[in-house]
Write an enzyme that holds these catalytic residues in place. Structure first.
Site, mmCIF file in Angstrom:
data_model
loop_
_atom_site.group_PDB
_atom_site.id
_atom_site.type_symbol
_atom_site.label_atom_id
_atom_site.label_comp_id
_atom_site.label_asym_id
_atom_site.label_seq_id
_atom_site.Cartn_x
_atom_site.Cartn_y
_atom_site.Cartn_z
ATOM 1 N N TRP A 35 0.922 -0.974 -0.035
ATOM 2 C CA TRP A 35 -0.024 0.018 -0.007
ATOM 3 C C TRP A 35 0.770 1.284 0.093
ATOM 4 C CZ3 TRP A 35 -4.103 -0.508 4.377
ATOM 5 C CH2 TRP A 35 -4.930 -1.673 3.979
ATOM 6 N N GLU B 33 1.349 -3.095 5.135
ATOM 7 C CA GLU B 33 0.633 -1.804 5.730
ATOM 8 C C GLU B 33 -0.609 -2.197 6.443
ATOM 9 O OE1 GLU B 33 2.303 -2.059 2.777
ATOM 10 O OE2 GLU B 33 3.830 -0.289 2.851
ATOM 11 N N GLU C 256 3.390 20.232 -2.954
ATOM 12 C CA GLU C 256 3.643 18.911 -2.110
ATOM 13 C C GLU C 256 3.996 19.122 -0.790
ATOM 14 O OE1 GLU C 256 3.882 15.851 -2.088
ATOM 15 O OE2 GLU C 256 3.582 15.384 -4.429
#
Lengths: 93, 476
Positions: free
Chosen positions: B155, B218, B267
């Protein structure tokens, strides 16, 4: 009424008139939910409508998103498809 | 604790005062992004938008875990807990993973479209920042992929942008787990199957944002964080599984022989630093979603948001701590401050020998979690790593101008704002280590400076008297 598109370029000041392959984003689609979808097209571009009568508006953006204040004009000649062929280069990004 | 899906999570946040509901109509085209961004920069509440222009019946949940308080709520920890307490709880739970359970029916499959009926514009993907490369449907989500050789499932939270009705473009770094899998599929001449869970249970998204080592599941870590198993359901068209309570699930394949332009995007570093560039193509063959879906968005940018909290403070922090503990370093704390944007790591250590900062840097930057960071500050055990003021003081007073500063070339993170475009594109960067510890050979009486603080420079008896009589002097 002219439609509006935009595209991302390295240097809007050095953008040259002519016939080019370009990725454009729809800014004024009939269905507003389609705004910002991308098309690859062959098109004529020019800095003014006088040089490209009946053309649409093309906004230029620097690669990191800022919009160039003076719009260009664009006339789409044909669609080039949905993608670009993958280049055989190793990219870090 | 109960594993919270987004509907339960928003209710819990409302109760703790960490959510604002907006009922007036708002625009997916930058307005929602601007509201969430401002709330993030104010370290304010999350936002649930109940009326979206062009999208009746849809809602958007913005900034789900952009504060440590909300991360605490997601994990069932008291939101008033200190940074250290939340991080310690997180660290302890992630090391006690719980495997998932498979269910036959799931809310995320209440609605299904396949093939030509797929239209990504049916969901209110926001234009997060003005000037972004497109509408980002996937900012609080994870991409599920399977290694074609080992079968291991990853993931990863990799940003994905709507390209057209059926396709998306996304950045998949070559250093990421999905990037390594993608390369294997490309060598086999095959597309890589994927599923994307948008708006999964918050602990699942947090787990996906953490840079865990390869081959750590994950989903198990998410179970550990929630202290109960995640419920998974099989996808409709690919051999993958997703959390049953996800809001929206995209299924399809990442094409191996074509690219689309993707980005730029604001970002977690606080900048939109990477250019638009050819990147991976996601072809979506199936969409499933819950009734009245809630599209969940994270608005990355200047601190504080999910990038700095989930990836940086919790993710990089825990990964680095794990690596240092495994190496037997006598650490007294690890902190990745949210305002360091995942790029700045602070390590506290006892100092049994000189140049332990060098050893720490080799472990930190050699670890999966620490590799993309650029700055490391090493302090000794007299400095509280969670107290940025104290860390700054140690830096300003204990870091020798020459012997305390180390720089060396290393892989360049393409999102590092200080690198040139060419350096980002070719992966050429460097690391900086700031050693804020005294040399061990300094004589404690003759050479080591005496800390001029209440706790260090007065006799114990006098300190006790002053503390005892503090109110008598007239202080509150």
């Amino acid at each position: 009424m002219a439609r509006e598109y935009d595209t991302f370029v390295d240097n809007p000041d050095g953008f040259e008139a002519g016939e080019i392959d370009v990725a454009v984003r729809e800014l004024t689609p009939d269905d507003r939910r389609k705004k910002y979808l991308t098309r690859y097209v062959r098109a004529k571009v020019a800095p003014s409508e006088e040089e490209l009568p009946g053309s649409d508006i093309l906004w230029l953006r620097w690669q990191r998103g800022r919009v160039f204040p003076r719009p260009w004009r664009i006339q789409v000649i044909r669609e080039l498809g949905e993608f670009m062929p993958k280049k055989a280069v190793v990219r870090n990004q | 604790m109960a594993l919270l899906d987004n509907r339960q999570f928003t209710k819990a946040l409302k109760q703790t005062g960490d959510l604002v509901e907006v009922n007036r109509e708002v625009d997916w085209d930058c307005e929602i992004g601007a509201i969430v961004r401002r709330a993030c920069e104010m370290e304010g509440p999350a936002t649930l938008f109940n009326s979206i222009r062009d999208y009746p019946g849809h809602r958007i949940f913005g900034g789900p875990v952009s504060t440590l308080r909300r991360a605490a709520v997601a994990m069932g920890i008291q939101p008033t807990a200190s940074t250290k307490e939340i991080f310690d709880q997180f660290y302890q739970r992630m090391q006690n993973p719980i495997p998932p359970v498979l269910v036959a029916e799931a809310p995320c499959q209440e609605n299904v479209v396949v093939g030509d009926a797929v239209d990504l514009t049916m969901f209110p993907a926001p234009m997060v920042h003005d000037g972004d490369g497109g509408r980002y449907l996937c900012t609080w989500h994870f991409v599920v992929t399977k290694d074609p050789e080992t079968g291991w499932v990853n993931w990863g939270m990799y940003r994905v942008m709507v390209h057209n009705e059926r396709h998306m473009g996304g950045i998949i770094l070559a250093t990421s787990d999905a990037g390594k899998m993608k390369l294997k599929y490309e060598r086999m001449g095959k597309p890589m199957p994927f599923a994307i869970a948008i708006g999964p249970e918050p602990v699942c998204a947090i787990s996906a944002a953490v840079p865990l080592p390869a081959n750590i599941d994950e989903v198990d870590v998410a179970g550990g964080l929630a202290q109960e198993p995640v419920r998974l359901v099989r996808c409709k068209t690919v051999d993958l599984e997703v959390p049953a309570n996800s809001e929206i699930v995209l299924e399809g394949e990442i094409l191996h022989d074509v690219e689309v332009e993707e980005g730029p995007f604001g970002e977690y570093t606080g900048y939109r630093s990477g250019p638009r560039a050819p990147r991976a193509v996601y072809r979506v063959n199936c969409i499933t979603w819950r009734n009245n879906p809630i599209t969940v968005i994270s608005n990355m940018g200047m601190p504080v948001d999910e990038g700095q909290i989930c990836y940086g403070t919790l993710g990089v922090g825990s990964g680095v701590r794990q690596a240092l503990e495994a190496a037997g370093i006598p650490i007294t704390g690890v902190f990745v401050p949210p305002y360091g944007a995942g790029n700045l790591i602070i390590v506290g250590t006892r100092k049994p020998y000189n140049h332990i900062a060098t050893q720490i840097s080799q472990i930190v930057f050699g670890s999966r979690a620490g590799m993309p960071a650029n700055f490391l500050i090493v302090v000794d055990d007299t400095t509280d790593v969670y107290n940025i003021g104290k860390v700054l003081h140690a830096l300003a007073t204990k870091c020798h101008w020459r012997d305390g500063v180390m720089t060396f070339p290393a892989w360049g993170n393409p999102l590092a704002p200080f690198l040139s475009l060419r350096e980002r594109a070719t992966g050429r960067g460097g690391r900086i280590v700031l050693d804020c510890t005294w040399p061990v050979e300094w004589d404690p009486e003759a050479e080591k400076p005496v800390k001029s603080s209440f706790a260090d420079i007065y006799p114990k008896e006098l300190q006790e008297k002053v503390l005892r009589d503090w109110h008598v002097y007239g202080f509150e």
